[in-house]
Write a protein that holds these residues in place. Structure first.
Motif, PDB file in Angstrom:
ATOM      1  N   LYS A 194       0.779  -1.074  -0.151  1.00 30.43           N
ATOM      2  CA  LYS A 194       0.137   0.051  -0.019  1.00 30.43           C
ATOM      3  C   LYS A 194       0.922   1.276   0.089  1.00 30.43           C
ATOM      4  CE  LYS A 194      -4.272  -1.353   2.595  1.00 30.43           C
ATOM      5  NZ  LYS A 194      -4.726  -1.055   3.583  1.00 30.43           N
ATOM      6  N   THR A 195       0.668   2.131  -0.679  1.00 34.43           N
ATOM      7  CA  THR A 195       1.341   3.395  -0.891  1.00 34.43           C
ATOM      8  C   THR A 195       0.303   4.670  -0.777  1.00 34.43           C
ATOM      9  OG1 THR A 195       1.562   3.639  -3.361  1.00 34.43           O
ATOM     10  CG2 THR A 195       3.139   2.312  -2.117  1.00 34.43           C
ATOM     11  N   LEU A 207       1.408   8.175   6.703  1.00 34.90           N
ATOM     12  CA  LEU A 207       2.152   6.901   7.363  1.00 34.90           C
ATOM     13  C   LEU A 207       1.492   6.658   8.650  1.00 34.90           C
ATOM     14  CD1 LEU A 207       4.692   5.362   7.690  1.00 34.90           C
ATOM     15  CD2 LEU A 207       5.970   7.407   8.585  1.00 34.90           C
ATOM     16  N   PHE A 247      -0.872   3.931   8.159  1.00 31.36           N
ATOM     17  CA  PHE A 247      -0.201   2.717   7.970  1.00 31.36           C
ATOM     18  C   PHE A 247       0.297   1.948   9.199  1.00 31.36           C
ATOM     19  CE2 PHE A 247       0.925   3.824   3.320  1.00 31.36           C
ATOM     20  CZ  PHE A 247      -0.436   3.617   2.951  1.00 31.36           C
ATOM     21  N   GLU A 248       1.262   3.025   9.899  1.00 23.95           N
ATOM     22  CA  GLU A 248       1.547   2.073  11.458  1.00 23.95           C
ATOM     23  C   GLU A 248       0.683   1.913  12.002  1.00 23.95           C
ATOM     24  OE1 GLU A 248       5.372   5.212  11.685  1.00 23.95           O
ATOM     25  OE2 GLU A 248       3.618   6.028  12.461  1.00 23.95           O
ATOM     26  N   GLU A 268      -2.343   0.571  11.113  1.00 27.32           N
ATOM     27  CA  GLU A 268      -2.594  -0.746  10.614  1.00 27.32           C
ATOM     28  C   GLU A 268      -1.919  -1.974  11.011  1.00 27.32           C
ATOM     29  OE1 GLU A 268      -3.690  -2.770   6.073  1.00 27.32           O
ATOM     30  OE2 GLU A 268      -3.819  -0.563   6.315  1.00 27.32           O
ATOM     31  N   ALA A 269      -0.614  -1.603  10.711  1.00 28.48           N
ATOM     32  CA  ALA A 269       0.436  -2.597  10.853  1.00 28.48           C
ATOM     33  C   ALA A 269       0.556  -3.267  12.540  1.00 28.48           C
ATOM     34  CB  ALA A 269       1.699  -2.125  10.773  1.00 28.48           C
ATOM     35  N   VAL A 313       3.255  -8.524   8.587  1.00 29.23           N
ATOM     36  CA  VAL A 313       3.765  -7.178   8.204  1.00 29.23           C
ATOM     37  C   VAL A 313       5.274  -7.107   8.011  1.00 29.23           C
ATOM     38  CG1 VAL A 313       4.262  -4.851   9.106  1.00 29.23           C
ATOM     39  CG2 VAL A 313       2.024  -5.800   9.647  1.00 29.23           C
ATOM     40  N   VAL A 349       6.716  -0.924   7.475  1.00 33.67           N
ATOM     41  CA  VAL A 349       5.784   0.133   7.461  1.00 33.67           C
ATOM     42  C   VAL A 349       7.012   1.137   7.689  1.00 33.67           C
ATOM     43  CG1 VAL A 349       5.505  -0.242   9.685  1.00 33.67           C
ATOM     44  CG2 VAL A 349       3.901   1.182   8.390  1.00 33.67           C
ATOM     45  N   ALA A 384       4.868   7.237   1.907  1.00 33.02           N
ATOM     46  CA  ALA A 384       4.625   6.291   2.890  1.00 33.02           C
ATOM     47  C   ALA A 384       4.312   4.931   2.279  1.00 33.02           C
ATOM     48  CB  ALA A 384       3.675   6.599   3.978  1.00 33.02           C
ATOM     49  N   LEU A 413       3.233   0.444   3.210  1.00 32.21           N
ATOM     50  CA  LEU A 413       2.812  -0.675   3.992  1.00 32.21           C
ATOM     51  C   LEU A 413       3.148  -2.151   3.191  1.00 32.21           C
ATOM     52  CD1 LEU A 413       1.983  -2.141   6.705  1.00 32.21           C
ATOM     53  CD2 LEU A 413      -0.441  -1.748   5.752  1.00 32.21           C
TER      54      LEU A 413
END
Length: 289
Positions: A47-48, A54, A57-58, A60-61, A78, A81, A88, A90
């Protein structure tokens, strides 16, 4: 960006990894998604978005890492990330998926019930705030479920709506009403997926798999309620869940309160027809005068 991501993955995998194949994947409304590989058998899901994304994404991780601690459900792993140049990213392992059939939906119901049972958490919330879609999700710890859900879920979404000049009633009155309706319900805190609609679960070679979480510790019924909101799951899913851990008495009355949260979030994200749906739910729950 892609060369820099290759270097990050080389470090994570402890091999010389160079992206040789990159295929865009459709279906997402928020982020760009790709399947990448170095030409071998190992593939990754990426995913970008802009670097400002970011934190999402963090979060979600971290949700995936928390869910991965359960031996009862499967989630993507993962691998990376972080920032990549001006973007950013993931990175997860790539899992081809398809829709659950009746047999696998029954199994997933059993797995989710077992997962909901695990853990000894005594409060409701999460160590950090995270996101539901692109909306911030507040997760301050509370000892009383009725206070957590009324304030951190319904009250917060109503405040976001009011900031957009979308007024659905007196916020304090609605918060008080939600607290009153949940006051006698004291569920065991469960680690919830938090955004459990049919688009966030599928069937992989490893069986049912969950992704795109918005995790927090809360009432397991909130996960089940959302499965009924946007299209629903196969009936065999509910049969499997009930066979493993039957829902508490009163769930049918509480599920509308829990789904009000997601409808309000859709009001804030998309407006339009969700506004009328939110008003109808508030009236049905007698939370407005």
């Amino acid at each position: 960006m892609w060369h820099a991501l290759s270097l990050h993955l080389s470090e994570q995998l402890d091999i010389d990894f160079e992206i040789r194949e990159k295929t865009a994947i459709g279906g997402g409304d928020i982020h760009d998604a790709y399947c990448i590989s170095d030409g071998g058998e190992q593939r990754f899901f990426v995913k970008t978005n802009q670097r400002e994304c970011l934190p999402a994404f963090e979060a979600e991780a971290e949700g995936l890492r928390q869910l991965a601690m359960s031996e009862h459900i499967h989630v993507p792993r993962v691998y990376f990330v972080g920032p990549v140049k001006d973007s950013a990213a993931l990175v997860l392992n790539f899992l081809p998926i398809k829709s659950l059939d009746d047999t696998q939906a029954y199994l997933f119901g059993q797995q989710l019930a077992r997962h909901h049972r695990r853990g000894e958490q005594v409060e409701y919330g999460f160590d950090d705030d995270n996101f539901i879609g692109t909306s911030e999700q507040r997760n301050s710890w509370h000892r009383k479920w009725c206070h957590f859900f009324a304030e951190q879920r319904i009250g917060w979404q109503l405040q976001l709506a009011a900031e957009k000049s979308l007024h659905l009633g007196d916020i304090d009155t609605i918060i008080h009403g939600v607290k009153a309706q949940l006051a006698n319900h004291r569920p065991k805190p469960a680690l919830l997926h938090g955004d459990l609609w049919s688009g966030n679960v599928g069937l992989s070679v490893n069986g049912p798999v969950l992704f795109d979480p918005a995790c927090y510790w809360g009432d397991r019924e909130a996960d089940i309620a959302m499965t009924e909101l946007f299209g629903g799951f196969p009936q065999s899913f509910y049969n499997g869940y009930q066979a493993e851990w039957p829902l508490d008495e009163g769930y049918q009355q509480r599920k509308d309160i829990y789904n009000l949260y997601h409808v309000l979030n859709h009001v804030n994200l998309f407006g339009g027809p969700y506004l009328a749906q939110a008003e109808q739910l508030l009236t049905k729950l007698t939370l407005t005068v």
